[in-house]
Design a protein around this motif. Structure first.
Motif, PDB file in Angstrom:
ATOM      1  N   UNK A 179       0.859  -1.183   0.000  1.00  0.00           N
ATOM      2  CA  UNK A 179       0.000   0.000   0.000  1.00  0.00           C
ATOM      3  C   UNK A 179       0.892   1.228   0.000  1.00  0.00           C
ATOM      4  N   UNK A 180       0.803   2.023  -1.053  1.00  0.00           N
ATOM      5  CA  UNK A 180       1.738   3.126  -1.236  1.00  0.00           C
ATOM      6  C   UNK A 180       1.476   4.294  -0.299  1.00  0.00           C
ATOM      7  N   UNK A 181       0.207   4.538   0.033  1.00  0.00           N
ATOM      8  CA  UNK A 181      -0.125   5.683   0.876  1.00  0.00           C
ATOM      9  C   UNK A 181      -0.100   5.277   2.349  1.00  0.00           C
ATOM     10  N   UNK A 182      -0.119   6.228   3.269  1.00  0.00           N
ATOM     11  CA  UNK A 182       0.008   5.894   4.697  1.00  0.00           C
ATOM     12  C   UNK A 182      -1.079   4.966   5.198  1.00  0.00           C
ATOM     13  N   UNK A 183      -0.712   4.118   6.147  1.00  0.00           N
ATOM     14  CA  UNK A 183      -1.674   3.268   6.837  1.00  0.00           C
ATOM     15  C   UNK A 183      -1.882   3.829   8.239  1.00  0.00           C
ATOM     16  N   UNK A 184      -2.976   3.443   8.855  1.00  0.00           N
ATOM     17  CA  UNK A 184      -3.317   3.916  10.199  1.00  0.00           C
ATOM     18  C   UNK A 184      -3.160   2.751  11.158  1.00  0.00           C
ATOM     19  N   UNK A 185      -2.364   2.934  12.185  1.00  0.00           N
ATOM     20  CA  UNK A 185      -2.079   1.853  13.131  1.00  0.00           C
ATOM     21  C   UNK A 185      -2.909   2.005  14.391  1.00  0.00           C
ATOM     22  N   UNK A 186      -3.462   0.875  14.861  1.00  0.00           N
ATOM     23  CA  UNK A 186      -4.131   0.860  16.159  1.00  0.00           C
ATOM     24  C   UNK A 186      -3.064   0.654  17.226  1.00  0.00           C
ATOM     25  N   UNK A 187      -3.123   1.440  18.297  1.00  0.00           N
ATOM     26  CA  UNK A 187      -2.067   1.399  19.311  1.00  0.00           C
ATOM     27  C   UNK A 187      -2.197   0.225  20.276  1.00  0.00           C
ATOM     28  N   UNK A 188      -3.365  -0.400  20.355  1.00  0.00           N
ATOM     29  CA  UNK A 188      -3.555  -1.480  21.317  1.00  0.00           C
ATOM     30  C   UNK A 188      -3.961  -2.803  20.676  1.00  0.00           C
ATOM     31  N   UNK A 189      -4.626  -2.768  19.550  1.00  0.00           N
ATOM     32  CA  UNK A 189      -5.051  -3.976  18.863  1.00  0.00           C
ATOM     33  C   UNK A 189      -4.153  -4.236  17.663  1.00  0.00           C
ATOM     34  N   UNK A 190      -3.971  -5.488  17.247  1.00  0.00           N
ATOM     35  CA  UNK A 190      -3.112  -5.792  16.086  1.00  0.00           C
ATOM     36  C   UNK A 190      -3.832  -5.492  14.777  1.00  0.00           C
ATOM     37  N   UNK A 241     -12.956   2.047   3.910  1.00  0.00           N
ATOM     38  CA  UNK A 241     -11.770   1.831   4.739  1.00  0.00           C
ATOM     39  C   UNK A 241     -11.788   0.373   5.194  1.00  0.00           C
ATOM     40  N   UNK A 242     -10.678  -0.315   5.009  1.00  0.00           N
ATOM     41  CA  UNK A 242     -10.563  -1.703   5.437  1.00  0.00           C
ATOM     42  C   UNK A 242      -9.653  -1.791   6.653  1.00  0.00           C
ATOM     43  N   UNK A 243     -10.057  -2.614   7.618  1.00  0.00           N
ATOM     44  CA  UNK A 243      -9.250  -2.886   8.807  1.00  0.00           C
ATOM     45  C   UNK A 243      -8.615  -4.260   8.621  1.00  0.00           C
ATOM     46  N   UNK A 244      -7.284  -4.309   8.668  1.00  0.00           N
ATOM     47  CA  UNK A 244      -6.537  -5.533   8.402  1.00  0.00           C
ATOM     48  C   UNK A 244      -5.907  -6.085   9.670  1.00  0.00           C
ATOM     49  N   UNK A 245      -5.771  -7.397   9.712  1.00  0.00           N
ATOM     50  CA  UNK A 245      -5.058  -8.095  10.782  1.00  0.00           C
ATOM     51  C   UNK A 245      -3.564  -8.027  10.473  1.00  0.00           C
ATOM     52  N   UNK A 249      -1.186  -9.729  11.644  1.00  0.00           N
ATOM     53  CA  UNK A 249      -0.540 -11.045  11.631  1.00  0.00           C
ATOM     54  C   UNK A 249      -0.649 -11.718  10.273  1.00  0.00           C
ATOM     55  N   UNK A 250      -1.779 -11.524   9.583  1.00  0.00           N
ATOM     56  CA  UNK A 250      -2.028 -12.250   8.338  1.00  0.00           C
ATOM     57  C   UNK A 250      -2.279 -11.356   7.138  1.00  0.00           C
ATOM     58  N   UNK A 251      -2.607 -10.097   7.371  1.00  0.00           N
ATOM     59  CA  UNK A 251      -2.999  -9.223   6.276  1.00  0.00           C
ATOM     60  C   UNK A 251      -4.445  -9.389   5.853  1.00  0.00           C
ATOM     61  N   UNK A 252      -5.168 -10.287   6.530  1.00  0.00           N
ATOM     62  CA  UNK A 252      -6.568 -10.547   6.187  1.00  0.00           C
ATOM     63  C   UNK A 252      -7.433  -9.344   6.544  1.00  0.00           C
ATOM     64  N   UNK A 253      -8.480  -9.123   5.756  1.00  0.00           N
ATOM     65  CA  UNK A 253      -9.428  -8.049   6.047  1.00  0.00           C
ATOM     66  C   UNK A 253     -10.371  -8.513   7.157  1.00  0.00           C
ATOM     67  N   UNK A 254     -10.325  -7.818   8.265  1.00  0.00           N
ATOM     68  CA  UNK A 254     -11.185  -8.140   9.407  1.00  0.00           C
ATOM     69  C   UNK A 254     -12.520  -7.422   9.340  1.00  0.00           C
TER      70      UNK A 254
END
Length: 307
Positions: free
Chosen positions: A268-279, A290-294, A296-301
């Motif tokens: 993904x070329x543009x910035x990603x948003x990181x959750x500070x407590x969840x993976x 907007x997709x939320x990814x795991x 550990x696996x890159x899977x769409x949660x």
């Protein structure tokens, strides 16, 4: 209570011996209902501002926010003024969307919900425009409430962190003394680091660059060195299968790095948003998705869609 699917498309619900036949809506109607809270609204500058499973984004206008809570449809809010920063917090006895907005030339803490907190007292005249800021950013709003006479918020403006706080009888707006700001696991505390030389992660773990390389330490954990190649930028500290991990970016590739292995999370070329407590990380696929990814696996949660 028991549930059973009938052959006629209805669901049989038995509650304490009473049988009720329920005809669920079609799949198309179900999707419409689940996504109806903010349909047609753009999603701009999504953020994970708190420790919980929620996401906040700007809507179409400078005074609009879209709130997504895991398991619930997105909700759109129009606030009394342009928004500078926001956070959603939820506990057993309350939930509230807190935003820092501009009203009549003042910076004001606005709360959606009936929770009565001292934060409502925070307001101060400003010499800048929150509407201008809304064109290019949404800052997380971190809360810090130590005592009823000493409380405040932290937020980012024009690349710099600021604090709006009550010190006794005075309301003060000034640059923050800390370089690193992150949400605590409790809603009304903020993790701070003055020098900005470490990264905070889940489980009160901490990561920093030592002589041996990037090292993670903390409760219940032996010091763990995670190899990071030259040229990779460390985005943050996270957890994979109860093991510490670092999120890194190399060009358009985001990877999760553990002590003895690394995996690609997303290209993904543009910035990603990181959750500070969840993976989790969030990626913006389009103006309405907007997709939320795991990590550990890159899977769409989860998918937050408003089209």
């Amino acid at each position: 209570m028991t549930l059973a699917e009938g052959g006629d498309g209805r669901v049989r619900v038995t509650v304490d011996g009473t049988l009720i036949h329920v005809e669920p809506p079609s799949e198309q109607e179900s999707r419409r209902l689940l996504e109806s809270g903010a349909r047609g609204t753009s999603l701009r500058f999504p953020i994970f501002p708190s420790a919980g499973p929620s996401l906040v984004a700007r809507g179409d206008g400078p005074d609009e926010l879209v709130l997504w809570r895991c398991g619930l449809p997105a909700a759109r809010f129009r606030l009394p003024g342009p928004v500078l920063a926001a956070i959603y917090v939820s506990e057993t006895s309350f939930e509230m969307l807190v935003a820092l907005i501009e009203v009549d030339g003042e910076l004001v803490v606005h709360i959606e919900g009936d929770q009565d907190t001292y934060l409502r007292k925070l307001r101060v005249p400003i010499d800048f425009s929150a509407r201008d800021e809304a064109a290019h950013d949404l800052s997380p709003l971190y809360l810090h409430m130590e005592e009823f006479w000493q409380f405040g918020v932290y937020f980012r403006r024009a690349g710099q962190w600021w604090t709006l706080r009550c010190a006794g009888v005075h309301i003060v707006l000034e640059p923050s003394n800390a370089a690193l700001h992150q949400p605590e696991s409790t809603p009304f505390q903020t993790r701070l680091d003055g020098a900005g030389q470490v990264l905070f992660g889940p489980g009160n773990w901490t990561a920093g660059l030592r002589a041996a390389g990037w090292t993670v330490w903390g409760p219940g954990l032996d010091d763990t060195v995670i190899p990071v190649p030259s040229g990779a930028y460390v985005l943050g500290l996270t957890k994979v299968a109860n093991r510490p991990a670092l999120l890194t970016r190399e060009g358009g590739t985001v990877r999760v790095r553990l002590e003895k292995e690394s995996r690609t999370v997303v290209e993904f070329a543009t910035p990603v948003v990181r959750h500070h407590h969840l993976p989790w990380i969030a990626v913006q696929r389009s103006a309405h998705l907007v997709e939320v990814l795991d990590v550990a696996t890159g899977a769409v949660l989860h998918r937050l869609g408003t089209a």
